[in-house]
Write a protein that holds these residues in place. Sequence first.
Motif, PDB file in Angstrom:
ATOM      1  N   PRO A   6      48.279  18.174  57.043  1.00 36.35           N
ATOM      2  CA  PRO A   6      49.209  19.238  56.635  1.00 36.35           C
ATOM      3  C   PRO A   6      50.498  19.164  57.450  1.00 36.35           C
ATOM      4  O   PRO A   6      50.499  18.754  58.603  1.00 36.35           O
ATOM      5  CB  PRO A   6      48.436  20.526  56.921  1.00 36.35           C
ATOM      6  CG  PRO A   6      47.429  20.152  57.950  1.00 36.35           C
ATOM      7  CD  PRO A   6      47.087  18.697  57.710  1.00 36.35           C
ATOM      8  N   ALA A   7      51.570  19.583  56.827  1.00 34.22           N
ATOM      9  CA  ALA A   7      52.855  19.592  57.514  1.00 34.22           C
ATOM     10  C   ALA A   7      52.856  20.678  58.579  1.00 34.22           C
ATOM     11  O   ALA A   7      52.238  21.727  58.416  1.00 34.22           O
ATOM     12  CB  ALA A   7      53.977  19.846  56.518  1.00 34.22           C
ATOM     13  N   ALA A   8      53.528  20.399  59.665  1.00 32.62           N
ATOM     14  CA  ALA A   8      53.580  21.368  60.754  1.00 32.62           C
ATOM     15  C   ALA A   8      54.414  22.569  60.328  1.00 32.62           C
ATOM     16  O   ALA A   8      55.397  22.443  59.601  1.00 32.62           O
ATOM     17  CB  ALA A   8      54.191  20.718  61.989  1.00 32.62           C
ATOM     18  N   ALA A   9      54.000  23.720  60.763  1.00 31.45           N
ATOM     19  CA  ALA A   9      54.748  24.941  60.456  1.00 31.45           C
ATOM     20  C   ALA A   9      56.095  24.888  61.176  1.00 31.45           C
ATOM     21  O   ALA A   9      56.179  24.368  62.288  1.00 31.45           O
ATOM     22  CB  ALA A   9      53.946  26.161  60.903  1.00 31.45           C
ATOM     23  N   PRO A  10      57.139  25.400  60.550  1.00 24.86           N
ATOM     24  CA  PRO A  10      58.440  25.362  61.219  1.00 24.86           C
ATOM     25  C   PRO A  10      58.431  26.201  62.482  1.00 24.86           C
ATOM     26  O   PRO A  10      57.795  27.251  62.549  1.00 24.86           O
ATOM     27  CB  PRO A  10      59.400  25.936  60.172  1.00 24.86           C
ATOM     28  CG  PRO A  10      58.546  26.689  59.219  1.00 24.86           C
ATOM     29  CD  PRO A  10      57.207  26.025  59.236  1.00 24.86           C
ATOM     30  N   GLY A  11      59.152  25.733  63.469  1.00 24.05           N
ATOM     31  CA  GLY A  11      59.203  26.425  64.747  1.00 24.05           C
ATOM     32  C   GLY A  11      60.048  27.681  64.679  1.00 24.05           C
ATOM     33  O   GLY A  11      60.667  28.004  63.656  1.00 24.05           O
ATOM     34  N   GLN A  12      60.077  28.385  65.798  1.00 24.60           N
ATOM     35  CA  GLN A  12      60.832  29.633  65.884  1.00 24.60           C
ATOM     36  C   GLN A  12      62.324  29.387  65.667  1.00 24.60           C
ATOM     37  O   GLN A  12      62.986  30.142  64.959  1.00 24.60           O
ATOM     38  CB  GLN A  12      60.588  30.266  67.266  1.00 24.60           C
ATOM     39  CG  GLN A  12      61.262  31.596  67.484  1.00 24.60           C
ATOM     40  CD  GLN A  12      60.580  32.717  66.734  1.00 24.60           C
ATOM     41  OE1 GLN A  12      59.495  32.566  66.207  1.00 24.60           O
ATOM     42  NE2 GLN A  12      61.239  33.851  66.687  1.00 24.60           N
TER      43      GLN A  12
END
Length: 198
Positions: A6-12
């Motif tokens: 899965p693609a990494a969740a976008p950072g803050q």
Amino acid sequence: MSAETPAAAPGQFTRRRLQFRAWRGTRPFWAGLFVLLSGFPIIYFPYFHLQLGHLTLAMATTAGAGSLIIGVLLFVLGISLWFQKHVRTFAGVAAILLGLVSLPVSNFGGFVMGFLLALIGGAMAVAWAPGVPPQPQPAHEAHAGGGGAPEAAPKVPGAAPELAHEVALHKDTDGVSESNDLSGTSPANGANGRRSAG
């Protein structure tokens, strides 16, 4: 890393940057920034002191209070363009007028820098219009872009499906537009291919 990872969740930082981009796109952001920045040179130069060794060169003029008022008003107009976008026309015209008034009052409008920023920002604010979000197009209209789907053409017995569409088009143009042909090339209007000069 495989295709199933899965693609990494976008950072803050990425989330904040995208939120700021969405916020900036719904208001005259750049106009407000130019108007806000125009207040700095208009306020700064009348109160500027240049130190040359033991010599202090003051650029203060008798219109220092007028420069302060113009600069503060430009700050307020720039911020109001960001947070009250419905006043964009008033704020833009007021910024242009304050920029013009700053020419004689505040050292040629902050040595022309503040004047030009106020002029550009005000013009951008007056010219800005809110965008209209694109409307989703229904699926049946997307397929009918070329003048009708072949399924809608009447079926001609013994003809291929591709030809049925062409037959229907020729039938429509021959039957309807013959009486409305004003080009002078149709025998229906009595010109027999000749154009009349009168």
